[in-house]
Design an enzyme around this catalytic site. Structure first.
Site, PDB file in Angstrom:
ATOM      1  N   HIS A   9       0.811  -1.221   0.000  1.00  0.00           N
ATOM      2  CA  HIS A   9       0.000   0.000   0.000  1.00  0.00           C
ATOM      3  C   HIS A   9       0.844   1.272   0.000  1.00  0.00           C
ATOM      4  O   HIS A   9       0.320   2.359  -0.156  1.00  0.00           O
ATOM      5  CB  HIS A   9      -1.009  -0.015   1.172  1.00  0.00           C
ATOM      6  CG  HIS A   9      -0.407   0.223   2.527  1.00  0.00           C
ATOM      7  ND1 HIS A   9      -0.165  -0.793   3.426  1.00  0.00           N
ATOM      8  CD2 HIS A   9      -0.047   1.374   3.163  1.00  0.00           C
ATOM      9  CE1 HIS A   9       0.319  -0.299   4.553  1.00  0.00           C
ATOM     10  NE2 HIS A   9       0.399   1.026   4.417  1.00  0.00           N
ATOM     11  N   ASP A  11      -0.258  -7.599   1.307  1.00  0.00           N
ATOM     12  CA  ASP A  11       0.377  -6.289   1.471  1.00  0.00           C
ATOM     13  C   ASP A  11       1.900  -6.370   1.466  1.00  0.00           C
ATOM     14  O   ASP A  11       2.587  -5.561   2.099  1.00  0.00           O
ATOM     15  CB  ASP A  11      -0.114  -5.606   2.756  1.00  0.00           C
ATOM     16  CG  ASP A  11       0.090  -4.092   2.706  1.00  0.00           C
ATOM     17  OD1 ASP A  11       0.082  -3.525   1.590  1.00  0.00           O
ATOM     18  OD2 ASP A  11       0.285  -3.487   3.779  1.00  0.00           O
ATOM     19  N   SER A  29       4.486   2.466   7.742  1.00  0.00           N
ATOM     20  CA  SER A  29       4.197   1.352   6.837  1.00  0.00           C
ATOM     21  C   SER A  29       5.435   0.985   6.036  1.00  0.00           C
ATOM     22  O   SER A  29       6.122   1.844   5.491  1.00  0.00           O
ATOM     23  CB  SER A  29       3.077   1.744   5.863  1.00  0.00           C
ATOM     24  OG  SER A  29       1.872   1.924   6.536  1.00  0.00           O
TER      25      SER A  29
END
Length: 1295
Positions: A124, A153, A260
């Protein structure tokens, strides 16, 4: 936009799902839009969301979180048992695991390199290109050019270049194992038989510190680390299983927006290394309830992407020709492939061989990869000037690639892999290298070189192989690498090294390299030097601000400094900072909060309390910080001329220093830091900066070695530890030892100036590897001055110290060592003689009225008036010394003495004196006085005061004892009396008695003339005896004899005697007459317990030998010998004497050779030798007593009778005669008389007669008609003096 997903329970799916940042109560982050004012990175906030601090700085300092992620401070890769100090003063210990190397994290933390041109992140992150599309490692920015993702992911990225700054994270974590196996392999014992998986995460999301917002995301300076423990290995989420962890409750750094893709690491106990578990996916909860979810590393997807970029080319030791988009090997041709995105692949070569380029080759995002343990050559076909361009070159371990083409000039060549790139021609471009070796084989091989990551080496293989400019075109970024000079010399103005990961070495063991650093202003070299290197810093004129500051490890053959200062110091440990710029002058409404100031203010109170302001001042380092890294400096010699040398805190220096017109400061309180340390390399990696600050910073420093200094000064500062273990000499060079310094000289130290000491000065002998202590001598012409209360002056373990001591302070002096301190010590004979049998000897005066002296097994020769507050003497001697009729007084407030001696001098009116003001106590002490002779008719006794002490002092403190002075036993007559309110010990006279042992020692020494005469007698008639055995003609001859002898009283001698001569044969009626001449040289050594010495003698003589046909013979000889003597006596204070003497010899021998057979005979013989030996006389004083020792000229007469037997053996061309003899030698006259005279009168010792049995065996051989050789062995027995063993060999050549 970059999302940090929040995990929520979904009733629809019956499980956890990832909820986007736009949902209510989910923490999220995006880019703030570009406004008219400026572009900034910010966080979208929602008023209904409560933000917790991601870094809890209530317990730990803010800097600690950054230090861990950036491997700063105590968090050096591989360090174990790491702990930090918390704000409450307690320690926080990290898991007992080595600290991970986080260099694989990109600068913003959103991706992790896994080696080569690959990195991993989360899928992402693709929505925010600033997160992972552009990745910075060190000073290089890399770009994502391809990627592959999964529904869980996970994202694997291909970058445009091979990453040189890191070898990448290890990706061997096996997620396919069952949970228990994973825990067993990656878990850490937490007690009670349980294991937990503990790990670290590194990222730089939206950073806050306990409510202090920074408005910063992806800020490299704010890269921070989290410590966690895994709570669920297989959390069921959308897209697949995730690993769930919770943060440590003390060292708490929560995951935030922007984290992230950040890497998560766990420790592999089986392989003993850190491995990448995966990348950060999302969070659920907040504060202490927060859980973080990690996407496990996906090896399958990673391999799929890598396969898209691989084209295998097996050369198999052939030639691969590349051109026109094709690769031709022999008869086989293949196209240069591209993947489905029209991107070039890596050409993966195997099998070794040659690669020939027909034209320029641009592989775009593809590079060259070479397999292991092979040899390759890359060149142009024909003489084409072709170039290569691509992602880089990756060379396998053990392989070498000879690179004989150019790289494109509009790009930088990236080199990785453990193998070697041998660059043969100049490239006219830049190089960035990480692992392996790059060999520079041409002048200016590259314009600039960027060395990163640590394990790489750049090796010179040509003169001027580096580039130009102040830095010679080479730049070492974090962890650096090696520059191997390989026998070449190299000059820099400055070396662009950012940390101690840089090493300049020389692997050529036969040719020394000179490394010259010629900085014109202050400069710090952070790297190391080792190998066969000479380091120089020479300037044409003296410049005080052109300091070469070394704060890395240096191991060089030698260092030479001229006209410039040199500083050796440790390195202030680098720490993370909060912002590269020092201040934020931008208004807050435009640029956001000034988080640096807020952090400083938030931690101000605890910093003031703990005196730790350096932890929050946004500096890489600070002069006041306590953590400094010690650096080692090793060299054979350091030469400094018209310069200065500073050895500052945390420097450990070993070597010898030669200084001329220079200042040496060991333990210098001034230290230097570089506020860009670790960040010196800027831009694209080819610029360098420093910001040097100096100030007071005191820490321990060490120097071990010797110093030879002329016309300079030496200062030793606080916390300096100096060991002078080789001979040191300070000529017109003052030495100052400051308070807090500790100096030990274990080898001799000589200075023409004074030594001032306010610290600890210890003078001691040197302990050898065998355990034996050898003596050391210390001489200070200007004396020793103790300048501080509590200053310590210690001399022990065979130290011989000369120089006056003075102090106006309450210093502490100590001479000698107690028996319990040196019970294992072995003393050499030289030491025992030099120190008069004591552990330590000191000669000088002490003027230190406030100081104390302790003596243990020590000798103090008092050469001037002295004063002390306290003197404690055990098993020692205080010996008053000085010029004729110059007497000294020792004054002490308190004297405690036991088993010691006080030896004084006196004349008929004056004497040395010991004055004790306040207290005198002790027992079993000797009070000794030099002998004096009263002249004239004065019949009155002496009345000389020696010791004055407080009234009613015990009379048992001192006693007298008989001394052997000269040849007599002398007992001073001393009485104690109360006089003028004091206890006084007064000398009233002497009692003298002859000492038979001293007379015996003197007689043994004086008898040396007789023994030397006897040695010559035993060699007198050797030549004539040889003539009877060889039936020779006229000729020349030579003889060498060596022997040892011994007598009573421990006497022994040895000698080597050489004779040369020539003789002529006269044939007369009925007889053969030989006449000849001889020259002799004798080197003899003699000694006993009382003396030792040597005599060198030269002589000449004439001889004749008549041999009758009947067998009778007569030998005659006359000889003169001159003797040069040097003897050292240990009795009566005689010392060493040089004198000459001489002797005459006249000898006759008669005998008859009776032939039993033609080849065998018996020969009775008789010999008589008369001589004259010159006498000698010595006069001297021993402890005030006049002595005379004399022996008169005397005439020895020595007889000998004996019988020889012999037999000849012959062949066609040879003849050997063997003989043996037995005889008796005896004195007819007694040898000389010895006269000794001292205070007890004259003693005459008559000489005695001696006799001994002589035995000998020998042979003479005719080697050729005119060459004869003889050998004989002798010894004697039953005499007072005997020849223990003697051997002589002779050689004759007949004309």
């Amino acid at each position: 936009m970059n999302k940090i997903y929040s995990i929520k329970y979904s009733a629809a799916t019956g499980g956890l799902i990832a909820v986007s940042e736009l949902a209510k109560k989910v923490i999220c982050k995006t880019n703030r839009k570009i406004s008219a004012a400026l572009l900034s990175l910010a966080v979208i906030s929602y008023t209904n969301i409560i933000y917790a601090a991601n870094m809890d700085i209530s317990k730990a300092w803010a800097r600690d979180y950054l230090d861990l992620a950036q491997n700063k401070g105590v968090f050096q890769p591989g360090s174990t048992h790491v702990k930090i100090k918390l704000k409450d003063g307690t320690d926080f210990s990290f898991p007992a695991l080595p600290v991970p190397d986080f260099s694989s994290a990109t600068a913003n933390g959103a991706a992790t390199s896994i080696g080569g041109a690959y990195a991993v992140t989360v899928a992402h992150n693709a929505k925010n290109k600033s997160s992972a599309n552009y990745q910075t490692y060190g000073s290089t920015q890399y770009t994502q050019i391809n990627r592959m993702t999964t529904g869980n992911d996970f994202s694997i990225q291909r970058l445009n270049k091979y990453v040189v700054e890191t070898r990448g994270a290890d990706t061997s974590f096996n997620y396919n194992e069952n949970n228990q196996n994973i825990i067993d392999r990656y878990g850490v014992d937490v007690g009670n038989g349980k294991k937990e998986i503990i790990g670290f995460r590194v990222g730089s999301g939206n950073t806050t510190f306990s409510g202090i917002k920074t408005s910063q995301t992806y800020q490299a300076d704010l890269l921070s680390a989290s410590l966690f423990h895994i709570t669920n290995l297989r959390a069921n989420t959308v897209g697949g299983n995730k690993v769930e962890y919770e943060n440590d409750s003390y060292f708490t750094n929560l995951t935030t927006n922007g984290d992230s893709g950040s890497g998560v690491y766990v420790f592999d106990n089986k392989e003993d290394k850190w491995v990448l578990l995966g990348t950060t996916h999302g969070i659920i909860g907040n504060g202490k309830t927060q859980k973080t979810y990690v996407t496990p590393f996906d090896s399958k997807t990673t391999n799929e992407l890598k396969q898209l970029f691989i084209q295998n080319v097996n050369i198999d030791n052939n030639t691969a020709t590349i051109g026109g988009g094709k690769i031709t090997i022999g008869n086989t041709t293949q196209d240069i492939e591209k993947n489905k995105n029209n991107q070039n692949k890596d050409l993966v070569f195997s099998g070794g061989g040659k690669i020939s380029l027909k034209e320029n080759l641009d592989l775009g995002y593809g590079g060259f990869i070479f397999d292991e343990n092979k040899k390759y050559t890359v060149s142009a076909e024909g003489n084409n000037n072709v170039t290569f361009k691509g992602a880089g070159i990756d060379i396998g371990k053990g392989s070498t690639v000879d690179w004989n083409i150019k790289y494109a000039s509009n790009d930088a060549l990236h080199k990785i892999g453990e193998g070697s790139l041998n660059v043969i021609q100049a490239q006219n471009t830049n190089l960035k290298t990480g692992n392996g070796t790059v060999i520079l084989g041409a002048q200016k091989t590259f314009n600039n070189i960027y060395v990163a990551g640590g394990p790489g080496t750049v090796q010179l293989n040509a003169e001027n192989a580096l580039g130009e400019g102040d830095y010679a075109g080479i730049f070492f970024t974090e962890n650096g690498g090696k520059l191997d000079l390989n026998g070449h010399n190299q000059t820099f103005k400055k070396i662009a090294a950012t940390d101690s990961g840089t090493t300049i070495t020389n692997s050529n063991t036969t040719k020394e390299s000179v490394l010259s650093v010629n900085n014109q202003n202050n400069y710090i070299y952070h790297g190391n030097v080792d190998g066969n290197v000479r380091l120089e810093h020479h300037l044409d004129t003296k410049q005080d601000n052109a300091r070469l500051i070394l704060d890395g490890d240096i191991q060089a053959n030698s260092i030479s400094i001229k006209n410039a200062p040199l500083v050796m110091q440790g390195h202030a440990t680098d720490h993370a900072i909060f912002r590269t710029t020092k201040t934020n002058n931008c208004p807050e409404f435009l640029c956001g909060v000034d988080w640096v100031t807020r952090i400083k203010n938030a931690e101000n109170s605890v910093n003031q309390k703990n005196k730790t302001t350096y932890k929050s001042n946004n500096q890489v380092s600070d002069l006041s910080q306590p953590d400094w890294e010690t650096r080692k400096f090793r060299f054979d010699n350091l030469n400094i001329e018209d310069s200065s040398l500073s050895i500052a805190r945390n420097a450990d220096v070993e070597g010898n220093i030669q200084a001329k017109n220079s200042v040496i400061n060991i333990g210098d309180k001034t230290a230097y830091i570089d506020l860009y340390s670790g960040k010196n390399i800027t831009g694209a990696g080819f610029t360098f900066r420093q910001d040097i600050k100096s100030g007071d910073s005191i820490g321990e420093s060490k120097f071990t070695g010797g110093i030879m200094a002329t016309d300079g000064s030496i200062s030793i500062g606080d916390k300096a530890i100096v060991t002078l273990n080789t001979v040191s000499s300070l000529d017109r060079t003052a030495l100052t030892i400051h308070k807090g310094a500790n100096v030990t000289a274990s080898s001799s130290l000589f200075t023409t100036s004074n030594i001032k000491s306010g610290g600890d000065l210890t003078l001691t002998g040197a302990t050898e590897s065998t355990g034996e202590i050898t003596p050391s001598m210390f001489y200070a012409a200007g004396g020793y001055e103790l300048t501080e209360d509590g200053a310590n002056f210690t001399a022990k373990n065979q130290a011989s110290v000369t120089g006056d001591i003075k102090s106006e302070k309450a210093a502490k002096l100590s001479f000698g060592s107690a028996d319990k301190d040196n019970s294992a010590t072995r003393y050499s004979q030289f030491a025992l003689a030099m120190l008069d049998g004591f552990d330590t000897s000191y000669q000088g005066s002490i003027k230190a009225a406030q100081s104390s002296l302790a003596m243990n097994n020590a000798l103090w020769k008092v050469t001037g008036n002295s004063e002390l507050k306290k003197l404690n003497s055990t098993g020692s001697m205080v010996l008053f010394n000085g010029g004729k009729n110059i007497f000294n007084t020792l004054t002490v407030d308190e004297l405690t003495t036991s088993n010691s001696a006080f030896v004084m001098r006196t004349n008929t009116q004056q004497a040395d004196q010991l004055i004790v003001k306040n207290k005198l106590e002790g027992a079993n002490n000797l009070l000794l006085v030099d002998f004096i002779e009263k002249k004239g008719n004065d019949k009155n006794g002496l009345n000389i005061d020696l010791v004055k002490a407080p009234e009613n002092t015990s009379k048992d403190v001192f006693k007298t004892e008989t001394q052997t002075i000269g040849f007599s036993d002398v007992t001073p007559e001393i009485k104690q009396q109360e006089k003028d309110g004091k206890s006084v010990w007064t000398l009233t006279g002497y009692k003298t008695v002859a000492n038979a042992d001293a007379a015996k020692k003197a007689t043994s020494l004086m008898s040396g003339g007789y023994k030397a005469f006897l040695a010559e007698v035993n060699n007198l008639n050797k030549r004539m005896g040889d003539l009877r055995d060889i039936n020779g003609e006229a000729g020349a001859w030579a003889r060498i004899m060596s022997g040892t002898g011994s007598a009573g009283g421990g006497f022994s001698d040895n000698y080597t005697h050489v004779q040369v001569g020539a003789d002529n044969k006269h044939e007369l009626d009925g007889l053969d007459l030989f006449t000849g001449v001889t020259m002799t040289y004798t080197d003899s050594h003699a000694g006993s317990d009382a003396f030792s010495g040597e005599t060198k003698s030269v002589g000449a003589g004439l001889y004749a030998s008549a041999m009758f046909e009947s067998g009778a013979y007569i030998d005659l000889i006359g000889k003169y010998v001159h003797h040069d003597n040097e003897y050292t006596a240990t009795f009566a204070g005689l010392g060493t004497r040089d004198y000459s003497s001489h002797s005459w010899y006249a000898g006759a021998e008669v005998g008859y050779r009776y032939h039993v057979t033609d080849s065998a005979w018996i020969e009775p013989q008789a010999e008589l030798v008369y001589g004259a030996v010159s006498g000698k006389q010595f006069s001297w004083k021993d402890q005030g007593m006049n002595l005379t020792m004399k022996d008169k000229d005397f005439n020895p007469l020595i007889g000998r009778t004996g019988v020889d037997v012999g037999k000849s053996f012959s062949g066609k061309d040879w003849k050997v005669t063997a003989r043996a003899g037995l005889g008796y030698q005896f004195d007819l006259f007694a040898n000389g008389e010895t006269v000794l005279r001292d205070a007890s009168g004259e003693k005459r010792i008559k000489g005695e007669k001696d006799g001994r049995m002589l035995m000998n065996v020998g042979l003479n051989a005719e080697i050729r008609d005119n060459v004869r050789f003889g050998l004989e062995f002798e010894k004697s027995a039953f005499g007072k003096y005997n020849v223990d063993n003697a051997i002589n060999a002779n050689f004759r050549y007949s004309f």
